[in-house]
Enzyme design. Sequence first.
Site, PDB file in Angstrom:
ATOM      1  N   MET A 202       0.813  -1.226   0.000  1.00  0.00           N
ATOM      2  CA  MET A 202       0.000   0.000   0.000  1.00  0.00           C
ATOM      3  C   MET A 202       0.846   1.276   0.000  1.00  0.00           C
ATOM      4  SD  MET A 202      -3.332  -0.619  -0.036  1.00  0.00           S
ATOM      5  CE  MET A 202      -4.423   0.264   1.080  1.00  0.00           C
TER       6      MET A 202
ATOM      7  N   HIS B  18      -1.116   3.851  -3.255  1.00  0.00           N
ATOM      8  CA  HIS B  18      -2.441   3.978  -2.638  1.00  0.00           C
ATOM      9  C   HIS B  18      -2.424   4.903  -1.426  1.00  0.00           C
ATOM     10  CE1 HIS B  18      -6.021   2.917  -0.270  1.00  0.00           C
ATOM     11  NE2 HIS B  18      -6.556   2.528  -1.414  1.00  0.00           N
ATOM     12  N   ASP B  19      -1.465   4.670  -0.541  1.00  0.00           N
ATOM     13  CA  ASP B  19      -1.402   5.476   0.682  1.00  0.00           C
ATOM     14  C   ASP B  19      -0.301   6.529   0.602  1.00  0.00           C
ATOM     15  OD1 ASP B  19      -3.485   4.013   1.605  1.00  0.00           O
ATOM     16  OD2 ASP B  19      -2.310   2.780   2.987  1.00  0.00           O
ATOM     17  N   THR B  20       0.252   6.696  -0.580  1.00  0.00           N
ATOM     18  CA  THR B  20       1.309   7.692  -0.786  1.00  0.00           C
ATOM     19  C   THR B  20       0.911   8.553  -1.978  1.00  0.00           C
ATOM     20  OG1 THR B  20       2.517   5.970  -1.980  1.00  0.00           O
ATOM     21  CG2 THR B  20       3.175   6.365   0.309  1.00  0.00           C
TER      22      THR B  20
END
Length: 309
Positions: free
Chosen positions: A207, A212-214
């Site tokens: 992730m 996605h989370d970056t």
Amino acid sequence: MLPTTSFLVAAAGVAFAQLQYTSTATSAVAAARATALTLSPTSNVVGATFDRFVQIFLENTDYSKAIANTNLAYLASQGISLTNYYAITHPSQPNYVAAVGASTNSITGDGFVRIASSVKTIVDKLEPAGISWGIYQEDMPYSGFQGNWKNQVSGADDYVRKHNPLVVYDSITVDANRAAKCKNFTMFTKDLNTNKLPQWMFITPNMTNDGHDTSVTTAGSWARNWLTPLLANPSFNIARTLIILTFDEGTTTGTNQIYAVLLGSAVPTSLRGTTNSTRYTHYSLLKTVERNWGLTAIGTNDAAANAFF
Ligand SMILES: *[C@@H]1O[C@H](CO)[C@@H](O)[C@H](O)[C@H]1NC(C)=O
Ligand SMILES: *[C@@H]1O[C@H](CO)[C@@H](O)[C@H](O)[C@H]1NC(C)=O
Ligand SMILES: *[C@@H]1O[C@H](CO)[C@@H](O)[C@H](O)[C@H]1NC(C)=O
């Protein structure tokens, strides 16, 4: 044990087999890791255009934003940049599901879902033809695991089921020999170093690395740093290897046009650094594989799609 949020996709009256390997408790994961079956069969079925197909999905970025990223633009310059490629839908999960099953199978969200074991995927086409396959998911804690997994130190989301296209299908998870081919990056490295990589593979970074989370900055730099040595590695980029690096979807406000580049030894030297404006979608992944190895279509969406070659 199934999470309480389970949403089961099944025809009326069809009972689901009990799943194993869904517990995310640290002790249960450690126990399963010690005993879970992991398999790395190989094969060498000659295809029309390529003998190995590698699909790598990054997350949630529009085409215009991805192609403006220095590292992704660099990778595009090393292969064929597909400038008219579209994801299927939103959000993530149905895009992954569609990329291996030729349909979203009525999935509209990212929650825990199971698709009935009667529903076919590309695996049902590859196996009878003797074509080896495998999934590699970064930080999946062990082969066949079916839950979500957080970074055990930071607690951040790390490996997620919704980005693993085959684990959502019961036709994979209830079959121990198939679940054993849904593996992590530790196994990728091991399979690479022992010449056990399959002919068909699907790869998802974690992730952080998939953006996605970056952001696309992290995803782009991961992709370039990860792929560059592999492209130069004769155990990975064997003769007639076709690699596609793409995204699952764009952002919800756009046209869902996404970045996609074809790389690898199967791309003719004369076509490296070119663009191709044929309309492609994730269904083209299936059509390309089916045409290459002479397999019949799973359904109408892959049958109607354009193949890359
Ligand atoms: C990856 O999977 C293998 C096989 O199940 C397991 O032994 C290994 O511990 C896993 N690696 C990580 C980093 O979780
Ligand atoms: C994802 O993997 C990278 C190494 O490739 C690691 O540095 C990072 O911490 C991982 N992300 C999570 C959320 O664990
Ligand atoms: C690109 O586009 C043409 C159609 O103009 C098509 O025939 C060709 O095979 C395509 N594929 C690649 C990978 O270049």
